[in-house]
Design a protein around this motif. Sequence first.
Motif, PDB file in Angstrom:
ATOM      1  N   VAL A 185       0.741  -1.211  -0.089  1.00  0.00           N
ATOM      2  CA  VAL A 185       0.022  -0.122   0.018  1.00  0.00           C
ATOM      3  C   VAL A 185       0.767   1.232  -0.106  1.00  0.00           C
ATOM      4  O   VAL A 185       0.700   2.229  -0.776  1.00  0.00           O
ATOM      5  CB  VAL A 185      -0.930   0.034   1.174  1.00  0.00           C
ATOM      6  CG1 VAL A 185      -1.527   1.466   1.245  1.00  0.00           C
ATOM      7  CG2 VAL A 185      -2.102  -1.208   1.062  1.00  0.00           C
ATOM      8  N   ARG A 186       1.933   1.104   1.014  1.00  0.00           N
ATOM      9  CA  ARG A 186       2.922   2.479   1.062  1.00  0.00           C
ATOM     10  C   ARG A 186       3.588   2.589  -0.341  1.00  0.00           C
ATOM     11  O   ARG A 186       3.898   3.814  -0.675  1.00  0.00           O
ATOM     12  CB  ARG A 186       3.587   2.308   2.203  1.00  0.00           C
ATOM     13  CG  ARG A 186       3.103   2.484   3.540  1.00  0.00           C
ATOM     14  CD  ARG A 186       4.121   2.021   4.539  1.00  0.00           C
ATOM     15  NE  ARG A 186       5.234   3.057   4.552  1.00  0.00           N
ATOM     16  CZ  ARG A 186       6.256   2.648   4.556  1.00  0.00           C
ATOM     17  NH1 ARG A 186       6.852   1.198   4.714  1.00  0.00           N
ATOM     18  NH2 ARG A 186       7.288   3.535   4.584  1.00  0.00           N
ATOM     19  N   ALA A 187       3.977   1.463  -0.797  1.00  0.00           N
ATOM     20  CA  ALA A 187       4.726   1.543  -2.082  1.00  0.00           C
ATOM     21  C   ALA A 187       3.976   2.072  -3.193  1.00  0.00           C
ATOM     22  O   ALA A 187       4.634   2.979  -4.255  1.00  0.00           O
ATOM     23  CB  ALA A 187       5.410   0.180  -2.369  1.00  0.00           C
ATOM     24  N   VAL A 188       2.728   1.552  -3.585  1.00  0.00           N
ATOM     25  CA  VAL A 188       1.845   2.088  -4.651  1.00  0.00           C
ATOM     26  C   VAL A 188       1.660   3.464  -4.355  1.00  0.00           C
ATOM     27  O   VAL A 188       1.504   4.482  -5.227  1.00  0.00           O
ATOM     28  CB  VAL A 188       0.718   1.102  -4.754  1.00  0.00           C
ATOM     29  CG1 VAL A 188      -0.429   1.844  -5.879  1.00  0.00           C
ATOM     30  CG2 VAL A 188       1.171  -0.263  -5.231  1.00  0.00           C
ATOM     31  N   GLU A 189       1.250   3.842  -3.040  1.00  0.00           N
ATOM     32  CA  GLU A 189       0.826   5.460  -2.882  1.00  0.00           C
ATOM     33  C   GLU A 189       2.375   6.176  -3.128  1.00  0.00           C
ATOM     34  O   GLU A 189       2.026   7.245  -3.556  1.00  0.00           O
ATOM     35  CB  GLU A 189       0.677   5.271  -1.284  1.00  0.00           C
ATOM     36  CG  GLU A 189       0.263   6.805  -0.835  1.00  0.00           C
ATOM     37  CD  GLU A 189      -1.178   7.069  -1.384  1.00  0.00           C
ATOM     38  OE1 GLU A 189      -1.557   8.279  -1.563  1.00  0.00           O
ATOM     39  OE2 GLU A 189      -1.881   6.085  -1.807  1.00  0.00           O
ATOM     40  N   ASN A 190       3.456   5.716  -2.956  1.00  0.00           N
ATOM     41  CA  ASN A 190       4.505   6.580  -3.239  1.00  0.00           C
ATOM     42  C   ASN A 190       4.625   6.620  -4.559  1.00  0.00           C
ATOM     43  O   ASN A 190       5.057   7.868  -4.993  1.00  0.00           O
ATOM     44  CB  ASN A 190       5.885   5.553  -2.770  1.00  0.00           C
ATOM     45  CG  ASN A 190       7.184   6.449  -3.024  1.00  0.00           C
ATOM     46  OD1 ASN A 190       7.889   6.135  -4.086  1.00  0.00           O
ATOM     47  ND2 ASN A 190       7.655   7.568  -2.246  1.00  0.00           N
ATOM     48  N   VAL A 191       4.190   5.779  -5.541  1.00  0.00           N
ATOM     49  CA  VAL A 191       4.387   5.950  -6.845  1.00  0.00           C
ATOM     50  C   VAL A 191       3.132   7.119  -7.331  1.00  0.00           C
ATOM     51  O   VAL A 191       3.513   8.199  -8.058  1.00  0.00           O
ATOM     52  CB  VAL A 191       3.827   4.799  -7.766  1.00  0.00           C
ATOM     53  CG1 VAL A 191       3.712   4.939  -9.405  1.00  0.00           C
ATOM     54  CG2 VAL A 191       5.023   3.695  -7.590  1.00  0.00           C
ATOM     55  N   MET A 192       2.089   6.819  -6.689  1.00  0.00           N
ATOM     56  CA  MET A 192       0.963   7.806  -7.004  1.00  0.00           C
ATOM     57  C   MET A 192       1.218   9.280  -6.447  1.00  0.00           C
ATOM     58  O   MET A 192       0.762  10.311  -7.294  1.00  0.00           O
ATOM     59  CB  MET A 192      -0.513   7.228  -6.538  1.00  0.00           C
ATOM     60  CG  MET A 192      -0.618   5.784  -7.043  1.00  0.00           C
ATOM     61  SD  MET A 192      -2.228   5.295  -6.160  1.00  0.00           S
ATOM     62  CE  MET A 192      -3.558   6.178  -6.668  1.00  0.00           C
ATOM     63  N   VAL A 193       1.995   9.398  -5.445  1.00  0.00           N
ATOM     64  CA  VAL A 193       2.152  10.739  -5.099  1.00  0.00           C
ATOM     65  C   VAL A 193       3.316  11.474  -5.829  1.00  0.00           C
ATOM     66  O   VAL A 193       3.333  12.688  -6.328  1.00  0.00           O
ATOM     67  CB  VAL A 193       2.831  10.650  -3.700  1.00  0.00           C
ATOM     68  CG1 VAL A 193       3.707  12.070  -3.021  1.00  0.00           C
ATOM     69  CG2 VAL A 193       1.710  10.340  -2.633  1.00  0.00           C
ATOM     70  N   ASN A 194       4.384  10.615  -6.394  1.00  0.00           N
ATOM     71  CA  ASN A 194       5.479  11.426  -7.070  1.00  0.00           C
ATOM     72  C   ASN A 194       5.038  11.334  -8.472  1.00  0.00           C
ATOM     73  O   ASN A 194       5.872  12.131  -9.336  1.00  0.00           O
ATOM     74  CB  ASN A 194       6.826  10.406  -6.996  1.00  0.00           C
ATOM     75  CG  ASN A 194       7.458  10.441  -5.524  1.00  0.00           C
ATOM     76  OD1 ASN A 194       8.166  11.396  -5.353  1.00  0.00           O
ATOM     77  ND2 ASN A 194       7.068   9.705  -4.716  1.00  0.00           N
ATOM     78  N   TYR A 195       4.021  10.466  -8.984  1.00  0.00           N
ATOM     79  CA  TYR A 195       3.633  10.878 -10.331  1.00  0.00           C
ATOM     80  C   TYR A 195       2.197  11.125 -10.271  1.00  0.00           C
ATOM     81  O   TYR A 195       1.266  10.194 -10.410  1.00  0.00           O
ATOM     82  CB  TYR A 195       3.818   9.792 -11.237  1.00  0.00           C
ATOM     83  CG  TYR A 195       5.169   9.120 -11.776  1.00  0.00           C
ATOM     84  CD1 TYR A 195       6.033  10.171 -12.372  1.00  0.00           C
ATOM     85  CD2 TYR A 195       5.707   7.865 -12.037  1.00  0.00           C
ATOM     86  CE1 TYR A 195       7.187  10.073 -12.927  1.00  0.00           C
ATOM     87  CE2 TYR A 195       6.784   7.730 -12.444  1.00  0.00           C
ATOM     88  CZ  TYR A 195       7.549   8.630 -13.049  1.00  0.00           C
ATOM     89  OH  TYR A 195       8.773   8.597 -13.458  1.00  0.00           O
ATOM     90  N   PRO A 196       1.743  12.332  -9.757  1.00  0.00           N
ATOM     91  CA  PRO A 196       0.411  12.781  -9.212  1.00  0.00           C
ATOM     92  C   PRO A 196      -0.429  12.429 -10.597  1.00  0.00           C
ATOM     93  O   PRO A 196       0.016  12.882 -11.704  1.00  0.00           O
ATOM     94  CB  PRO A 196       0.565  14.164  -8.901  1.00  0.00           C
ATOM     95  CG  PRO A 196       1.613  14.823  -9.480  1.00  0.00           C
ATOM     96  CD  PRO A 196       2.749  13.608  -9.512  1.00  0.00           C
ATOM     97  N   ILE A 197      -1.698  11.910 -10.411  1.00  0.00           N
ATOM     98  CA  ILE A 197      -2.695  11.766 -11.501  1.00  0.00           C
ATOM     99  C   ILE A 197      -2.960  13.023 -12.184  1.00  0.00           C
ATOM    100  O   ILE A 197      -3.248  14.041 -11.619  1.00  0.00           O
ATOM    101  CB  ILE A 197      -3.829  10.828 -10.905  1.00  0.00           C
ATOM    102  CG1 ILE A 197      -4.921  10.659 -12.027  1.00  0.00           C
ATOM    103  CG2 ILE A 197      -4.490  11.765  -9.933  1.00  0.00           C
ATOM    104  CD1 ILE A 197      -5.912   9.637 -11.434  1.00  0.00           C
ATOM    105  N   ASN A 198      -2.927  13.035 -13.543  1.00  0.00           N
ATOM    106  CA  ASN A 198      -3.442  14.178 -14.290  1.00  0.00           C
ATOM    107  C   ASN A 198      -2.513  15.532 -14.053  1.00  0.00           C
ATOM    108  O   ASN A 198      -2.807  16.526 -14.707  1.00  0.00           O
ATOM    109  CB  ASN A 198      -4.787  14.413 -14.074  1.00  0.00           C
ATOM    110  CG  ASN A 198      -5.728  13.280 -14.588  1.00  0.00           C
ATOM    111  OD1 ASN A 198      -5.388  12.570 -15.525  1.00  0.00           O
ATOM    112  ND2 ASN A 198      -6.754  13.071 -13.963  1.00  0.00           N
ATOM    113  N   ALA A 199      -1.440  15.050 -13.663  1.00  0.00           N
ATOM    114  CA  ALA A 199      -0.625  16.303 -13.185  1.00  0.00           C
ATOM    115  C   ALA A 199       0.921  15.977 -13.305  1.00  0.00           C
ATOM    116  O   ALA A 199       1.877  16.587 -13.071  1.00  0.00           O
ATOM    117  CB  ALA A 199      -0.921  16.899 -11.687  1.00  0.00           C
TER     118      ALA A 199
END
Length: 629
Positions: A185-199
């Motif tokens: 969960v933390r690893a996937v969240e790290n991706v989503m934070v560093n490659y923010p959706i639509n931004a």
Amino acid sequence: MKKTISILLLFSIYMTNAQEKLKYLPFGSIKPTGWLKTQMEKDVNGFVGNLDLLVPDLINDPIYGSGRLHKNSQLKDLGNLKEGDAEGSEQYKWWNSETQSNCWDGYIRNVFLVDDKAGIEKVNEYVKRILATQDDDGYLGIYDKELRYNFNSENGELWSKATLYRGLLAYYEATQDKKVWQALVRAVENVMVNYPINASSPFSSGEKFNGGVSHGLTFTDVLDKMYQITGNKKYTEYALFLYTDFSRTYQSEEDVQLKNILNPNYKLKSHGVHTYEHLRPLIVAAYQNKDLQKALTIYLERIKKTTTPTGGPIGDEWIAERTADATHTGYEYCSIQELLDSYTVLLQKTGKAIIGDDIETIFYNAAQGSRNPNHSCIAYLKTDNSYEMLGTKNGEVEPDRKQTRYKYSPAHQDVAVCCNPNAGRISPYFIQSSWMKENENTLVATLLMPNVLETEIKGSKIRIENNTNYPHENAVHFKIQLEKPLAFILKIRKPRWTTSIIINEKYRVEDDFIIIERTFKKTEIINLEFKTEVSIITNSNGEHFFSYGCQFYANIISSFEIKGKKYAKGFEDLNYKPLDNSRFQFIENQKATFENNSIKVTLKNLNSNKTQIVTLRPFGKTILRQVSF
């Protein structure tokens, strides 16, 4: 006799309101029995369980920990021949992450499915080592802080994560280890934070070859599984974002980009394994955005044109705008695994029986037919008509490349250690899609094989063992064991080649599923046999193939075995030289009959110019062979 259905027509019918029809069961709920378990146990004791000994520098490279990549990292010597490679050299930096993570993914799944206690302990130690590499912010990957998420060229950021996390997800489902889940969960969240959706733009990587970047689109595998486990739509919404970004950025000839799919004159040309693995991200995206559903139908139709009747998808290594040919287009084991895996996702989303037929065709023919039936090794590349296995494609010369892929090997290190890890993944992925749930009241036997299912239906434990020698026999015997009598619905896929059904049950057939709906006693046995006859399939080239049930049959060409590189005792490269160069031609009055798991058929011998009776054997148990006539 075999009916053909236009995939394009099929999907135009059901995709008007795309809702996921079936649900996966947690990994480990379904385990192999019979011949399939025996084969997997041999794999664990063979190349699947020994790649860390056969290519230790690749499997033991601490690329996720102390050996993370940084600005001054040098290209790695992987022991492969690079002559003629067009893929570029930067991939050699991240390549070990793919090799070892796919290797561990397959190993994790195999040892849990066959209950290999020593293997499970080995896996436990591996998982502990990997989790220890996770940073405080959740990052779990192959790059040091100065590089991660900061690229404008070839990289393996998302690809290295996809391969690693897939194995960890299987481990979590098998063990329910909360530490592993929290790490994911933390690893996937790290991706989503560093490659923010639509931004952000994860797939912007310049305008040079970017194979690792392209592979990274399969991070959607992780996101889809996270959604399956949690029901949280943020994961599939992020998967849609990844596909959208991939489609709008520069990619080096990637077939799945939306502009290419919607171009009516476009023909598939990419590196085969990319084309087939990218079907999964497109499927997941199409279930989030109905505007992509037309693209999915087009893409599926194009893939069909690149696939031989035995399920072999062009991948030698590029599709190059060709259509499938039994002799002149080869298929990579990686492509076999990736297309099978993509079809299992399609089966889960659509619930369509015809997809189960395609999956079984791939596994029982192209996949089995690329394994060596006598040794623990597989073919990197293989053709349907395999007249020799001496490195080249049936003797064809490639002027710009020293071709060595057409042989059997436990590692294929001279090319790339990618196909053997994927060969270790294919059986577990096949098995995990053999049972699904339609709802809390309905279990669906989607794929046929010897296996045992343990799950719950309406809160009550249920065990169903499929005692069968399928596909070598077309009878299945379901032994159902319940805690108490229970009313539920059992659906069993009716293969498309079935001519009639013999069953000891009252049933109805809907959408090619046999439906049994009643109250089951604590112990029940359902005996079911699918009747069929010899089928003759003619491809677009006018070549004829003989099948019976889901298996194709071929003339075995006797051969002489030549040993090559030795990796360890019992593990060596193997080439095969034909001892008989006879070729056979189809005739109208072929009088094909099935007996003793073989097909007797009258064919014309092109050497003698006379007709003779030829015995065709199961394609999946051959080395050198002729399967099209």
